[in-house]
Motif scaffolding. Sequence first.
Motif, PDB file in Angstrom:
ATOM      1  N   ASP A   1      39.166  21.327  17.838  1.00 27.66           N
ATOM      2  CA  ASP A   1      39.285  21.276  16.373  1.00 27.66           C
ATOM      3  C   ASP A   1      40.216  20.165  15.894  1.00 27.66           C
ATOM      4  N   THR A   2      40.849  19.452  16.834  1.00 24.39           N
ATOM      5  CA  THR A   2      41.749  18.356  16.457  1.00 24.39           C
ATOM      6  C   THR A   2      40.928  17.160  15.991  1.00 24.39           C
ATOM      7  N   LEU A   3      41.281  16.580  14.852  1.00 31.48           N
ATOM      8  CA  LEU A   3      40.487  15.483  14.303  1.00 31.48           C
ATOM      9  C   LEU A   3      40.636  14.203  15.106  1.00 31.48           C
ATOM     10  N   PHE A   4      41.848  13.685  15.221  1.00 31.91           N
ATOM     11  CA  PHE A   4      42.044  12.381  15.862  1.00 31.91           C
ATOM     12  C   PHE A   4      42.379  12.561  17.349  1.00 31.91           C
ATOM     13  N   LEU A   5      41.540  11.937  18.198  1.00 31.83           N
ATOM     14  CA  LEU A   5      41.658  12.112  19.640  1.00 31.83           C
ATOM     15  C   LEU A   5      41.893  10.791  20.355  1.00 31.83           C
ATOM     16  N   ASN A   6      42.500  10.900  21.552  1.00 34.40           N
ATOM     17  CA  ASN A   6      42.616   9.714  22.399  1.00 34.40           C
ATOM     18  C   ASN A   6      41.377   9.593  23.279  1.00 34.40           C
ATOM     19  N   ARG A   7      41.361   8.628  24.190  1.00 41.52           N
ATOM     20  CA  ARG A   7      40.175   8.394  25.028  1.00 41.52           C
ATOM     21  C   ARG A   7      39.862   9.564  25.947  1.00 41.52           C
ATOM     22  N   ARG A   8      40.866  10.370  26.249  1.00 40.78           N
ATOM     23  CA  ARG A   8      40.684  11.509  27.155  1.00 40.78           C
ATOM     24  C   ARG A   8      40.299  12.786  26.419  1.00 40.78           C
ATOM     25  N   GLY A   9      40.035  12.651  25.119  1.00 46.32           N
ATOM     26  CA  GLY A   9      39.601  13.804  24.348  1.00 46.32           C
ATOM     27  C   GLY A   9      40.710  14.764  23.992  1.00 46.32           C
ATOM     28  N   LYS A  10      41.946  14.250  23.997  1.00 44.62           N
ATOM     29  CA  LYS A  10      43.097  15.069  23.616  1.00 44.62           C
ATOM     30  C   LYS A  10      43.738  14.515  22.346  1.00 44.62           C
ATOM     31  N   GLY A  11      44.610  15.306  21.739  1.00 47.31           N
ATOM     32  CA  GLY A  11      45.256  14.877  20.509  1.00 47.31           C
ATOM     33  C   GLY A  11      46.195  13.699  20.721  1.00 47.31           C
ATOM     34  N   LEU A  12      46.377  12.917  19.676  1.00 52.95           N
ATOM     35  CA  LEU A  12      47.293  11.781  19.724  1.00 52.95           C
ATOM     36  C   LEU A  12      48.736  12.270  19.574  1.00 52.95           C
ATOM     37  N   THR A  13      49.670  11.489  20.093  1.00 51.75           N
ATOM     38  CA  THR A  13      51.091  11.790  19.940  1.00 51.75           C
ATOM     39  C   THR A  13      51.690  10.894  18.858  1.00 51.75           C
ATOM     40  N   ARG A  14      52.918  11.235  18.416  1.00 52.04           N
ATOM     41  CA  ARG A  14      53.629  10.370  17.472  1.00 52.04           C
ATOM     42  C   ARG A  14      53.760   8.961  18.033  1.00 52.04           C
ATOM     43  N   ALA A  15      54.118   8.885  19.331  1.00 59.97           N
ATOM     44  CA  ALA A  15      54.330   7.580  19.960  1.00 59.97           C
ATOM     45  C   ALA A  15      53.066   6.727  19.907  1.00 59.97           C
TER      46      ALA A  15
ATOM     47  N   ARG B   1      38.382   4.844  14.745  1.00 59.14           N
ATOM     48  CA  ARG B   1      39.425   5.884  14.686  1.00 59.14           C
ATOM     49  C   ARG B   1      40.670   5.350  13.991  1.00 59.14           C
ATOM     50  N   ASN B   2      41.096   4.148  14.374  1.00 57.26           N
ATOM     51  CA  ASN B   2      42.322   3.586  13.812  1.00 57.26           C
ATOM     52  C   ASN B   2      42.182   3.299  12.320  1.00 57.26           C
ATOM     53  N   ARG B   3      40.990   2.874  11.909  1.00 55.13           N
ATOM     54  CA  ARG B   3      40.770   2.661  10.471  1.00 55.13           C
ATOM     55  C   ARG B   3      40.900   3.989   9.716  1.00 55.13           C
ATOM     56  N   ALA B   4      40.319   5.038  10.276  1.00 54.82           N
ATOM     57  CA  ALA B   4      40.416   6.354   9.638  1.00 54.82           C
ATOM     58  C   ALA B   4      41.866   6.836   9.595  1.00 54.82           C
ATOM     59  N   ILE B   5      42.630   6.523  10.639  1.00 56.28           N
ATOM     60  CA  ILE B   5      44.047   6.912  10.688  1.00 56.28           C
ATOM     61  C   ILE B   5      44.825   6.223   9.569  1.00 56.28           C
ATOM     62  N   ILE B   6      44.642   4.907   9.428  1.00 53.97           N
ATOM     63  CA  ILE B   6      45.365   4.162   8.387  1.00 53.97           C
ATOM     64  C   ILE B   6      44.958   4.636   6.996  1.00 53.97           C
TER      65      ILE B   6
ATOM     66  N   ALA C   1      35.778   6.876   5.726  1.00 55.96           N
ATOM     67  CA  ALA C   1      36.356   6.428   6.995  1.00 55.96           C
ATOM     68  C   ALA C   1      36.417   7.566   8.009  1.00 55.96           C
ATOM     69  N   ILE C   2      36.822   8.756   7.552  1.00 53.20           N
ATOM     70  CA  ILE C   2      36.903   9.904   8.461  1.00 53.20           C
ATOM     71  C   ILE C   2      35.516  10.321   8.935  1.00 53.20           C
ATOM     72  N   ASN C   3      34.552  10.379   8.006  1.00 52.49           N
ATOM     73  CA  ASN C   3      33.195  10.773   8.375  1.00 52.49           C
ATOM     74  C   ASN C   3      32.587   9.805   9.380  1.00 52.49           C
ATOM     75  N   LEU C   4      32.840   8.522   9.190  1.00 57.22           N
ATOM     76  CA  LEU C   4      32.305   7.517  10.106  1.00 57.22           C
ATOM     77  C   LEU C   4      32.862   7.720  11.508  1.00 57.22           C
ATOM     78  N   TYR C   5      34.174   7.946  11.586  1.00 55.24           N
ATOM     79  CA  TYR C   5      34.800   8.196  12.888  1.00 55.24           C
ATOM     80  C   TYR C   5      34.292   9.499  13.497  1.00 55.24           C
ATOM     81  N   ARG C   6      34.251  10.537  12.692  1.00 57.06           N
ATOM     82  CA  ARG C   6      33.849  11.856  13.203  1.00 57.06           C
ATOM     83  C   ARG C   6      32.386  11.875  13.657  1.00 57.06           C
ATOM     84  N   ASP C   7      31.497  11.266  12.861  1.00 55.09           N
ATOM     85  CA  ASP C   7      30.066  11.368  13.124  1.00 55.09           C
ATOM     86  C   ASP C   7      29.527  10.307  14.077  1.00 55.09           C
TER      87      ASP C   7
END
Length: 269
Positions: free
Chosen positions: A211-225, A137-142, A191-197
Amino acid sequence: MKYNAWDSIIKSFKSYSRIERGLSENTIKAYTRDLNKLKNYLIDNEQTVKPENISSEQLKEFIYHISKEVKPRSQARITSSLKAFFLYLILENYRKDQPMDLIESPKIGRKLPDTLTLEEIDQLLAAIDRSNPEGERNRAIIETLYGCGLRVSELITLRLSDLLFEEGFIKVIGKGNKQRFVPVSEYTIKAINLYRDEVRVHQKIDLKHQDTLFLNRRGKGLTRAMIFHIIKQLTQLAGIKKTISPHTFRHSFATHLLENGADLRSIQP
């Protein structure tokens, strides 16, 4: 002439510096103080010019004026503030040129770390532990932050339905709810496909974030922080001494495109 144009855009720049760049309040106050010096200089000299129209010559005259009043370190800070401000105007499509390009800071023995080199971006990517799900996930984010030049607010609201990979674009909802289509490279798509799939598909996802792409461990969207925290950790692991925020990737994206001869319109939202 009223100088509402300067007051309004300085206010917007302050919000951008706080929210998108994550700068400290002290830094934002210094930026504001320096920009007000320029505004007041223009008023004192009866130069009725807007931020999007001020010329390099007028800025050189201002820098020359303050050089007689402040020490080199303060002059360097003011020059840096102006460069950051006019880069913001470019990124926000207020103007198409950087009027500070030919204006150098006085030599004070310190380089301001505003931009990452390609080698440093590779260092950050190499520092990611890809043996765990968060690593992919972090690689796809960067890759997405740098490869697409996104704001952090655009990254965390990116949706699966915004990925138009067959067309070679992602759809981005930016400031003022404005929609734009951003070209996406094969590296970023991979990178995105690898994370998503391989990672996201196995998560239990909160109903509000299906529909949110990048998620945290709880399956929710990430925050700016969370994005700031991820980048800070990677910076330390990579041994990079610069102060890096999500905005650093957007700045680096724009800088590298310009260095390679891209039209400014190609990087403006």
